[in-house]
Design an enzyme around this catalytic site. Structure first.
Site, PDB file in Angstrom:
ATOM      1  N   HIS A  54       0.832  -1.206   0.000  1.00  0.00           N
ATOM      2  CA  HIS A  54       0.000   0.000   0.000  1.00  0.00           C
ATOM      3  C   HIS A  54       0.871   1.263   0.000  1.00  0.00           C
ATOM      4  CE1 HIS A  54      -3.668   2.320   1.162  1.00  0.00           C
ATOM      5  NE2 HIS A  54      -2.778   3.097   1.765  1.00  0.00           N
ATOM      6  N   GLU A  55       1.806   1.334   0.933  1.00  0.00           N
ATOM      7  CA  GLU A  55       2.662   2.521   1.015  1.00  0.00           C
ATOM      8  C   GLU A  55       3.532   2.645  -0.234  1.00  0.00           C
ATOM      9  OE1 GLU A  55       1.764   4.562   3.118  1.00  0.00           O
ATOM     10  OE2 GLU A  55       0.648   3.208   4.455  1.00  0.00           O
ATOM     11  N   GLU A  83      -4.710   7.910  -2.725  1.00  0.00           N
ATOM     12  CA  GLU A  83      -5.202   6.638  -2.205  1.00  0.00           C
ATOM     13  C   GLU A  83      -5.541   5.686  -3.359  1.00  0.00           C
ATOM     14  OE1 GLU A  83      -4.912   6.169   0.947  1.00  0.00           O
ATOM     15  OE2 GLU A  83      -6.105   4.386   1.385  1.00  0.00           O
ATOM     16  N   HIS A 131       1.684   4.616  -2.790  1.00  0.00           N
ATOM     17  CA  HIS A 131       1.831   6.062  -2.565  1.00  0.00           C
ATOM     18  C   HIS A 131       3.201   6.539  -3.065  1.00  0.00           C
ATOM     19  CE1 HIS A 131      -1.810   6.880  -0.306  1.00  0.00           C
ATOM     20  NE2 HIS A 131      -1.553   5.962   0.603  1.00  0.00           N
TER      21      HIS A 131
END
Lengths: 509, 509
Positions: B273-274, B303, B277
């Site tokens: 997830h990170e 997001e 980003h």
């Protein structure tokens, strides 16, 4: 600016000054963090951008530090009738801020910017020149640096020697006149001692052989530095190409070191050295937090704390009588059949080296003198940059009896000139001198000093250092502090005495 | 300020604006660094001091951002005849700076300061209340936060709903009207899907049993994230209590994660997830460096990139067909006799949880809706803080069919309200919606999308994302960008379609 003739006005002025002092301190702390991060944490592709960010903050700080607002406050607070009413901490903060203000105001913003940009680039040029052993590549850049540094010196102003104006930046009040006298004595007696050491039949043997696991070296460092008083809850130990200590605030003083599998000694003593700097900063009175006085007072006093810990404690026989067993346990199979005494003698071997940072404590100051003489000559316009490699090597042969085979191992070894830091080197020797003088005082207070160390009770000494030196931050000037602590002004005899006593033992003179 | 009627004047004005834009960006970057350092590196005793340092810099940045100088420049550059002459990047920078300026100018410095200090303290109070499962302890603080947030909303101004003023801070242009419509559809269809999932006879089994060595988890992360396009020479992976991504500059985008021996899945997908980003930020056109537009354009778009990577790539069957072998090799003895398909089904188990950040992708948006409805009510003055625990639990039971046994597992779980970040939560669901819409477009462009992933050629997809989304930074507004990329405005159907397609497969519906 209201007139300072009533108490409430004074209070308002002090309040305004404290707010500005704090703001400027916060900018400096942020710059420290950015500098630390660039060297320790930032990924390769992000480093250069942060130089620009630092440039922006540094320019803003320069503007704050030379603003009319701070100027007026400092003038109001420097008037004798006002000074009488200030507490010691405020008075010291005014003194420190005024010293910088008076100097900074003499430098046009254009010159400040030129110098900042030039030295930022100079570092890269120097790195390449050193790597390629190619002094000529660095020469034009260094010539420009000297030119700029000389402009600073003229703008700052001086009474006797243009180099005095620069020295004052690193050790307030220090002059060529003092240094020539001190270095004269020190050099003469060091050379005599070296002669006796060289001819001693009792030469210590090297104790470190083969490879030492780097993670074990690190573990031992983390074992020993808290015992020396470093608070790991208020600091960190990381790895960088060049060891350093840096302060974010009293509760956050970070150190770095480096590791070589084949040179555990270098890393160990570099770590203890940086620990000395760090416990100074960790020991400052927390009430000074946010003010310019919340840091150690000068490079010289700072170096006295690092050298005291590194050499007078860390290289003492008593220290290893306590910790050699611990050290051995981190490196099973090493140092078998080696006595503590032989280990102690080994970490105090005196021998000329090409590289300053690898020098033993006796020859170390000769390296400094060479740099001092050369930069003094450059600043006075008596020497030219193009002659540096030749002069460097001549002096190395004369003072240390060895001549570096390359400029990388000679004139190009240190980063200071690339930074434009002329006047910095002498503070290293000053640190050695202060540390010996402080040691002498400690020996008077604690005649059983070495027994205390032998019992692993270094905290007793550390408390004394905190009480007498660390807690004060920059409240006292270096000369005030040294007189307060030792009862007399700087006296180079103590270092020579210490050398003669210690090396008579190590070399059986 | 010279009149903008001749080209050279315009150039001078643009130049001045760019310099200020860069200075402000540098301040933001420095604040990012300080924030990262506080969470990742700073020793315990140094953390609180740096909050003050950040306060100083943040106040200075607020002053710069609301100064008359920037105001005049923005006005001059916003005139239609001037706008025509600006390139897209400058125009976007003016747009972004003006948006902040117009909002910030409405906030008195006193309120800004009160809010900053109150929310800094609120975080500590919230942490304690959460630890002690004691909502009443946090209540008065949260009441004050809501009071301050409502003042902001009134000062910012809004057309229809006071919450719109806050939403705009996190996703420019987003309104309650839009959200009510979108969330209405999404909720209805999610609840229907959940019903079918719950009754499926083909429930996947849990694949993760026992302990997973943390250092091996970390090694796998460092193995997989570069394959997903994260450049470790322009970033770092560290450990913190709560995973996050943070940008220092295009060449330095850092991520963090956390590890639990018994929950390798949580750490793995948090890291992916990170990474989503981070590759957005690493992909911004380097020419925008130093400008406000050098970062992703909104939380929602951001997001979308993290959720796309985490869920649509990282939780796809194709992805594990390629990497399950690699993953197994990091944990010898685990997953024996487990097929890729069963592993894939296991990382897509749908089940209600108390904690938002542990939710699967289907139930996740229901957690968001609960928060959205509550904070909308608080801001409108229709709800009271004291009723939050009860309302929270009622909504949990209604939407998810479970009721948290404690407030720690309920209303106290998220930090956002402590920060005063009202209007933030909806951007999480917005990200999910955007990601599904973008996925749909990718499937049109690359009908063999899953084959590409199966062949480990994610770089092809990453290039497309960079080309179409990442490189633009904040040049296009969120709505411009989504239309440019997908050919239509935000359409919540795609997320529901994606859910139905994927979970029909996982649960054999």
């Amino acid at each position: 600016m209201p007139p300072v003739n009533r108490l409430e006005n004074l209070e308002a002025i002090v309040q305004q000054f404290k707010e500005l002092d704090e703001t400027m301190t916060h900018y400096s702390d942020m710059l420290s963090l950015a500098g630390w991060d660039q060297q320790v944490m930032a990924p390769p592709k992000g480093k250069s951008y942060f130089s620009k960010v630092r440039g922006t903050l540094s320019t803003e700080l320069f503007r704050l530090a030379t603003s009319d607002q701070i100027g007026e406050l400092l003038n109001a607070l420097s008037r004798p009738e006002v000074q009488q009413q200030l507490d010691a901490a405020t008075k010291a903060a005014v003194r420190e801020r005024k010293r910088s203000y008076d100097k900074d105001k003499k430098i046009p913003e254009k010159l400040h910017k030129d110098f900042t940009i030039h030295t930022a680039n100079a570092r890269t040029v120097w790195e390449e020149a050193r790597k390629e052993n190619h002094f000529e590549k660095f020469r034009p850049t260094l010539e420009r640096t000297v030119e700029l540094v000389r402009q600073y010196s003229e703008l700052y102003g001086y009474e006797k020697h243009p180099y005095d104006a620069l020295l004052d930046d690193y050790e307030p009040g220090l002059t060529v006149e003092q240094l020539d006298r001190i270095f004269g004595t020190l050099r003469e007696r060091t050379v005599q001692l070296l002669e006796r050491i060289r001819h001693s039949p009792q030469q210590p043997r090297h104790a470190f052989e083969g490879a030492f696991d780097v993670s074990q070296q690190e573990k031992f460092n983390l074992h020993i530095i808290p015992l020396l008083g470093y608070d790991l809850d208020a600091g960190r130990l990381d790895v960088t190409a060049h060891p350093f200590a840096i302060t974010m605030n009293v509760g956050d003083v970070r150190i770095t070191t480096r590791y070589f599998e084949n040179d555990p000694k270098g890393s160990l003593f570099a770590t203890i050295h940086e620990t000395g700097h760090a416990i100074y900063e960790q020991g400052v009175n927390a009430e000074y937090e946010g003010s310019v006085i919340s840091s150690g007072v000068s490079l010289g006093i700072h170096e006295s704390q690092s050298r005291f810990l590194e050499n007078m404690v860390g290289r003492s026989e008593a220290f290893w009588e306590r910790y050699f067993g611990d050290y051995k346990s981190f490196f099973p199979g090493k140092f078998e059949n080696l006595s503590v005494r032989d280990f102690y003698r080994s970490v105090n071997i005196v021998a000329p080296t090409f590289i300053r940072v690898e020098a033993d404590e006796v020859t170390y100051n000769l390296h400094i003198m060479i740099r001092y003489e050369l930069e003094k000559g450059l600043v006075a316009g008596e020497l030219e940059v193009k002659d540096l490699p030749r002069l460097w090597n001549e002096k190395m042969r004369e003072y240390l009896g060895v001549e570096p085979p390359t400029d990388t191992l000679g004139v190009l070894q240190d980063v200071h000139w690339a930074y434009g830091a002329f006047g910095y080197f002498p503070t290293y020797t000053l640190g050695n001198l202060y540390s010996a003088q402080i040691r002498k005082t400690i020996l008077k207070q604690f005649p059983d000093f070495y027994d205390i160390i032998r019992r692993g009770q270094f905290s007793v000494i550390r408390e004394w250092l905190r009480e007498n030196i660390h807690q004060h931050g920059s409240v006292y000037t270096p000369s005030e502090l040294i007189e307060r602590v030792t009862g007399e002004p700087l006296n180079p005899d103590y270092l020579v005495e210490y050398f003669e006593e210690k090396y008579s033992d190590v070399y059986g003179l």
